[in-house]
Motif scaffolding. Structure first.
Motif, PDB file in Angstrom:
ATOM      1  N   HIS A  49     -18.397 -15.132  23.396  1.00  0.00           N
ATOM      2  CA  HIS A  49     -19.115 -15.920  24.400  1.00  0.00           C
ATOM      3  C   HIS A  49     -19.181 -15.189  25.743  1.00  0.00           C
ATOM      4  CE1 HIS A  49     -19.552 -19.938  26.710  1.00  0.00           C
ATOM      5  NE2 HIS A  49     -20.714 -19.536  26.258  1.00  0.00           N
ATOM      6  N   HIS A  50     -18.102 -14.510  26.111  1.00  0.00           N
ATOM      7  CA  HIS A  50     -18.068 -13.792  27.388  1.00  0.00           C
ATOM      8  C   HIS A  50     -18.709 -12.407  27.287  1.00  0.00           C
ATOM      9  CE1 HIS A  50     -15.143 -16.902  28.490  1.00  0.00           C
ATOM     10  NE2 HIS A  50     -15.241 -16.504  29.729  1.00  0.00           N
ATOM     11  N   PHE A  51     -18.814 -11.859  26.074  1.00  0.00           N
ATOM     12  CA  PHE A  51     -19.293 -10.487  25.916  1.00  0.00           C
ATOM     13  C   PHE A  51     -20.819 -10.392  25.848  1.00  0.00           C
ATOM     14  CE2 PHE A  51     -15.895  -7.318  24.471  1.00  0.00           C
ATOM     15  CZ  PHE A  51     -14.934  -7.903  25.270  1.00  0.00           C
ATOM     16  N   ILE A  52     -21.498 -11.468  25.459  1.00  0.00           N
ATOM     17  CA  ILE A  52     -22.924 -11.368  25.120  1.00  0.00           C
ATOM     18  C   ILE A  52     -23.767 -10.848  26.282  1.00  0.00           C
ATOM     19  CG2 ILE A  52     -24.976 -12.743  24.555  1.00  0.00           C
ATOM     20  CD1 ILE A  52     -23.239 -14.385  22.685  1.00  0.00           C
ATOM     21  N   GLY A  74     -16.128 -12.302  33.669  1.00  0.00           N
ATOM     22  CA  GLY A  74     -14.780 -12.272  33.117  1.00  0.00           C
ATOM     23  C   GLY A  74     -14.770 -11.919  31.644  1.00  0.00           C
ATOM     24  N   LEU A  75     -13.560 -11.637  31.141  1.00  0.00           N
ATOM     25  CA  LEU A  75     -13.428 -11.269  29.724  1.00  0.00           C
ATOM     26  C   LEU A  75     -13.143 -12.469  28.830  1.00  0.00           C
ATOM     27  CD1 LEU A  75     -11.301  -7.992  29.883  1.00  0.00           C
ATOM     28  CD2 LEU A  75     -13.672  -8.225  29.135  1.00  0.00           C
ATOM     29  N   TYR A  76     -12.505 -13.491  29.395  1.00  0.00           N
ATOM     30  CA  TYR A  76     -12.177 -14.689  28.612  1.00  0.00           C
ATOM     31  C   TYR A  76     -11.957 -15.858  29.560  1.00  0.00           C
ATOM     32  CZ  TYR A  76      -7.727 -12.403  29.702  1.00  0.00           C
ATOM     33  OH  TYR A  76      -6.704 -11.760  30.342  1.00  0.00           O
ATOM     34  N   SER A  77     -11.881 -17.045  28.973  1.00  0.00           N
ATOM     35  CA  SER A  77     -11.759 -18.261  29.780  1.00  0.00           C
ATOM     36  C   SER A  77     -10.297 -18.511  30.166  1.00  0.00           C
ATOM     37  CB  SER A  77     -12.302 -19.456  29.002  1.00  0.00           C
ATOM     38  OG  SER A  77     -11.560 -19.623  27.811  1.00  0.00           O
TER      39      SER A  77
END
Length: 345
Positions: free
Chosen positions: A210-213, A190-193
């Motif tokens: 956090h989601h991109f790493i 996903g892209l974000y929480s």
């Protein structure tokens, strides 16, 4: 230079027509087109509603549907005309960026692509910037420290990373760092929480990072290793040339020899590759987007192929072809900027 650019732009027209012409005929020749898929849906609906007897009583080739319905479906999807006529209609429509309507999403193709584009562009831009920011200094360091423990360790690590396929690397990262079996440092995808829109500005930035790493590591790994080794080998080649030996013989400082004289020429093959990377912005990566559940261009292309959504497939092909051709032209222009000795006349 202007004449060269104009000539390249004019040459793009027959190249583009050739690409789209071959692709259009191959796509339309593939079995299981949108009409056939729609007929299957109609037959499945008849069967589910108890119409199996009437369906099987007619020809299987028509999926139990009358010729009038089939003719109406062909007209609806534009298949009532010969394939070469359909190609010219498609070619005429793209002059106004009219890609038609998606058979699967039932909305204009351009709107579907625009809705998916930000995901692929975000990862493409960030991975391009980070790749160049890390690879060039690392390649220079490896060349300057050639034969040392640092050079062997860095080169060995790059070869190992390059040998790992992106799909395997993505799975390993999820298993080890996303709560698969070991550490639970990163989200599964996903892209974000879910709480993203309730966070502060900096909270949203941290959530995105956090989601991109993990996806970014997979995006970058191929280009990063190739670019680092290219930078190293390019600089080593320059350091062995006569003009560098002459500069050293004159007593110039070693740092000045490397960073002022050799580095500029060594950067030419590295910098000119920027044009080729532009296509990454729009191509996306099917495997990475599938593994990390990212709804981008790569996944759209894959689903459109499975659904035989011809309009979306041709639109993506059109955009990718244009971006690739323009990227090659940008590479040549950058070549002239960084190396004035080049003459395209």
């Amino acid at each position: 230079m202007f004449k060269y650019i104009l000539k390249r732009l004019l040459m793009m027209i027959p190249t583009f027509i050739g690409i789209t012409l071959v692709s259009f005929f191959i796509i339309n020749a593939a079995p299981g087109g949108p009409v056939e898929q729609r007929l299957k849906e109609i037959r499945f609906g008849n069967t589910s509603s108890g119409g199996e007897a009437s369906a099987t009583s007619t020809s299987n080739s028509n999926y139990g549907v009358s010729d009038e319905v089939i003719a109406a479906l062909k007209k609806q999807y534009g298949f009532d005309k010969p394939v070469h006529i359909r190609y010219f209609i498609w070619l005429k429509n793209i002059l106004t960026l009219d890609f038609g309507e998606s058979f699967s999403y039932e909305e204009p193709v351009i709107d579907v692509i625009i809705s998916k584009l930000p995901v692929s562009v975000q990862f493409g831009v960030i991975s391009l910037i980070l790749t160049y920011l890390i690879s060039i200094p690392l390649g220079i360091r490896m060349a300057v420290k050639e034969g040392t423990a640092f050079d062997f360790a860095a080169s060995g690590s790059l070869f190992v990373l390059y040998s790992i396929p992106s799909v395997m690397l993505g799975i390993l990262l999820l298993i080890f760092f996303a709560g698969g079996s070991f550490l639970d440092w990163f989200p599964l995808g996903g892209l974000y929480s879910d709480q993203y829109y309730n966070l502060s500005f900096w909270g949203k930035v941290q959530d995105r990072i956090h989601h991109f790493i993990l996806p970014l590591i997979c995006y970058m790994i191929g280009g990063f290793t190739v670019l680092s080794l290219l930078m190293k080998n390019s600089l080593l080649g320059e350091l062995k040339k006569d003009y560098v030996r002459t500069a050293r013989a004159k007593g110039l400082d070693e740092r000045k020899v490397i960073y002022k004289h050799a580095l500029r020429n060594a950067l030419i093959p590295v910098v000119t590759g920027i044009g080729g990377f532009i296509g990454v912005f729009f191509a996306g990566s099917l495997i990475i987007e599938q593994i990390f559940n990212l709804d981008g261009i790569g996944l759209l292309g894959f689903k459109s192929t499975l659904d035989r959504d011809y309009n979306v497939i041709m639109a993506l092909l059109f955009i990718t072809s244009c971006v690739t051709l323009v990227g090659r032209l940008i590479s040549d222009i950058i070549y002239v900027i960084v190396d004035p000795r080049m003459n395209f006349k």
